[in-house]
Design a protein around this motif. Structure first.
Motif, mmCIF file in Angstrom:
data_model
loop_
_atom_site.group_PDB
_atom_site.id
_atom_site.type_symbol
_atom_site.label_atom_id
_atom_site.label_comp_id
_atom_site.label_asym_id
_atom_site.label_seq_id
_atom_site.Cartn_x
_atom_site.Cartn_y
_atom_site.Cartn_z
ATOM 1 N N GLU A 414 0.823 -1.209 0.000
ATOM 2 C CA GLU A 414 0.000 0.000 0.000
ATOM 3 C C GLU A 414 0.859 1.262 0.000
ATOM 4 O O GLU A 414 0.552 2.233 -0.706
ATOM 5 N N ALA A 415 1.929 1.250 0.746
ATOM 6 C CA ALA A 415 2.807 2.427 0.779
ATOM 7 C C ALA A 415 3.419 2.689 -0.594
ATOM 8 O O ALA A 415 3.514 3.843 -1.033
ATOM 9 N N PHE A 416 3.847 1.611 -1.286
ATOM 10 C CA PHE A 416 4.396 1.791 -2.630
ATOM 11 C C PHE A 416 3.334 2.309 -3.596
ATOM 12 O O PHE A 416 3.610 3.196 -4.415
ATOM 13 N N VAL A 417 2.141 1.750 -3.537
ATOM 14 C CA VAL A 417 1.076 2.205 -4.434
ATOM 15 C C VAL A 417 0.798 3.688 -4.213
ATOM 16 O O VAL A 417 0.652 4.461 -5.175
ATOM 17 N N ARG A 418 0.755 4.105 -2.975
ATOM 18 C CA ARG A 418 0.476 5.515 -2.696
ATOM 19 C C ARG A 418 1.622 6.421 -3.167
ATOM 20 O O ARG A 418 1.391 7.471 -3.776
ATOM 21 N N LEU A 419 2.848 6.021 -2.898
ATOM 22 C CA LEU A 419 3.993 6.834 -3.329
ATOM 23 C C LEU A 419 4.024 6.965 -4.854
ATOM 24 O O LEU A 419 4.173 8.074 -5.396
ATOM 25 N N PHE A 420 3.902 5.847 -5.552
ATOM 26 C CA PHE A 420 3.998 5.893 -7.008
ATOM 27 C C PHE A 420 2.773 6.557 -7.644
ATOM 28 O O PHE A 420 2.893 7.206 -8.687
ATOM 29 N N THR A 421 1.619 6.421 -7.028
ATOM 30 C CA THR A 421 0.446 7.114 -7.557
ATOM 31 C C THR A 421 0.661 8.620 -7.514
ATOM 32 O O THR A 421 0.373 9.330 -8.487
ATOM 33 N N ARG A 422 1.179 9.125 -6.403
ATOM 34 C CA ARG A 422 1.452 10.568 -6.323
ATOM 35 C C ARG A 422 2.484 10.986 -7.373
ATOM 36 O O ARG A 422 2.342 12.034 -8.020
ATOM 37 N N ARG A 423 3.510 10.149 -7.546
ATOM 38 C CA ARG A 423 4.538 10.495 -8.540
ATOM 39 C C ARG A 423 3.939 10.583 -9.944
ATOM 40 O O ARG A 423 4.218 11.539 -10.695
#
Length: 457
Positions: A414-423
């Motif tokens: 979930e943390a990766f999905v959120r970080l990459f979504t923002r990017r």
């Protein structure tokens, strides 16, 4: 007859082939798009023949040669699918020579809702003809047969994944994360293998008639839910209709209710195919590719894949607010250059296309000059929150993220999905061109959930 001495070498080859195999060539013109393709007007035995010549993509992809797609067209024609008749193949280019079917894509252009509904029903019929074709016929022309039914879920993905892993030259952490998530999340496939087109629902229509199904370079054997998932992505570029309505229509025509979990999974898989394929080109910038187009595809396709993972996991979506622009000495000169390029005149369709794309690249650079400094800061802060250490720059960030991703701890998902979504929301903002409505909508519109689910966030 056309005067060939002043034509580019590839067009001379096309004219020579057509005049030997079909008849006299009266006109040839390259289309204004990223892929090499030409429209040819020929004449034989007192009748005019409208031809389309489909050239090969640039770079390492797709994984199957263009000659394979030529055989797929021929196979589907024998199965009763509405495809342009293939006249032959030019191996030296390479290129497929086929009839030029009448019509245009995108049902938003249809004259009435009645016409749209008629074409949608024909699309479902054509998809079923493909899905019900003999898998052995696809295998005989070169389609890879999956070793078992479960692996059929990723048969098309495996070919492209291999090219990605063999040819990568730099870290691509978001793409690597999605690739590994896919391999950890494969759903069961109790339906066996069927012919599929993967980049499905590409068609043209005229009035209330679907005139031709097109583009089969990724066709193969796999789970038919792949093509149902492709409807969601195709609908963003070329409007078809409400996806849930299309899925209900397919279920009614086939007699089988689709598996929404598999459709969501395959949407993520299809979305990441293009980023897998263009990763090396984006890292190296070779000549002959439409770099800006690859950037656009990469950004919105990664975002689709991430949104699909959130959809499957039930996570709220990340959102994006445009920050205040940073002062930049480069922004105004870049804007002026973009305006001049956009206003430059060109004599032919392909030259106009090249000028327009050059203007968009400069427009992107002008926008990046205003916003990229803040975006880079935001990205490094996001990475620091996840990694526990602040990278020196985006290059180090990508290396550190990919190292962490390779540990494959689902607790990080979930943390990766959120970080990459923002990017990638930031990247899509930079690439969105308000002067091009289709480009802007395709890049900025989020994937709509299916099956009654609601996108939170």
């Amino acid at each position: 007859m056309v005067e060939t001495s002043k034509l580019p070498a590839e067009e001379q080859q096309i004219v020579a082939w057509v005049e030997q195999a079909i008849g006299a060539v009266r006109h040839i013109a390259r289309e204004g798009r990223w892929r090499p393709s030409w429209n040819v007007d020929a004449h034989c035995d007192g009748r005019d023949i409208a031809l389309h010549v489909r050239g090969a993509r640039q770079g390492d992809w797709p994984p199957m040669p263009l000659s394979y797609e030529c055989e797929v067209f021929r196979l589907f024609e024998r199965c009763g699918v509405r495809v342009p008749h293939v006249h032959g193949f030019i191996p030296k280019l390479p290129a497929i020579v086929m009839d030029r079917a009448a019509g245009a894509p995108d049902l938003s252009r249809a004259a009435s809702e009645a016409d749209r509904e008629a074409v949608r029903q024909q699309l479902i019929e054509q998809m079923l003809l493909i899905h019900r074709a003999d898998p052995e016929g696809m295998a005989r022309i070169g389609a890879v047969r999956p070793p078992d039914d479960d692996e059929a879920a990723l048969s098309y993905f495996r070919l492209i994944e291999r090219l990605f892993t063999e040819n990568r030259v730099a870290p691509t952490p978001a793409v690597e994360f999605v690739r590994r998530w896919i391999n950890r999340s494969i759903p069961a496939n109790p339906d066996g293998v069927r012919p599929i087109t993967v980049d499905a629902a590409q068609f043209i229509f005229e009035g209330d008639q679907l005139t031709a199904m097109l583009d089969f370079e990724f066709a193969g054997l796999g789970d038919y839910h792949t093509d149902l998932a492709a409807l969601r992505i195709r609908n963003r570029a070329e409007y078809i209709g409400e996806i849930d309505d299309l899925l209900h229509a397919y279920a009614a025509a086939s007699g089988v209710a689709p598996d929404y979990h598999r459709i969501r999974f395959h949407t993520a898989v299809i979305a990441i195919l293009t980023p897998l394929q263009v990763a090396r080109e984006l890292a190296t910038g070779p000549q002959g590719i439409d770099y800006h187009e690859y950037m656009v595809w990469n950004a919105f396709c990664v975002l689709i894949a991430l949104d699909c993972i959130s959809e499957m996991q039930g996570w709220d979506r990340e959102t994006f607010e445009v920050p205040l622009p940073s002062p930049s000495r480069q922004a105004i000169p870049a804007q002026v250059l973009a305006q001049r390029l956009a206003a430059s005149g060109s004599d032919d369709e392909f030259s106009r296309y090249q000028a327009e794309k050059s203007a968009r690249v400069v427009g992107y650079l002008a926008k990046a000059a205003l916003y990229q400094p803040q975006f880079d800061t935001d990205y490094l802060e996001d990475c620091a929150a996840l990694l526990g250490v602040r990278p020196a720059d985006w290059v180090e960030a990508d290396h550190l993220l990919e190292t962490r991703i390779c540990a494959e701890d689902p607790a990080d998902d979930e943390a990766f999905v959120r970080l990459f979504t923002r990017r990638y929301l930031r990247e899509c903002f930079l690439l969105a061109d308000p002067s091009d409505r289709k480009n802007h909508e395709q890049i900025t519109t989020r994937m709509k959930p299916i099956g009654g689910q609601r996108a939170a966030g």
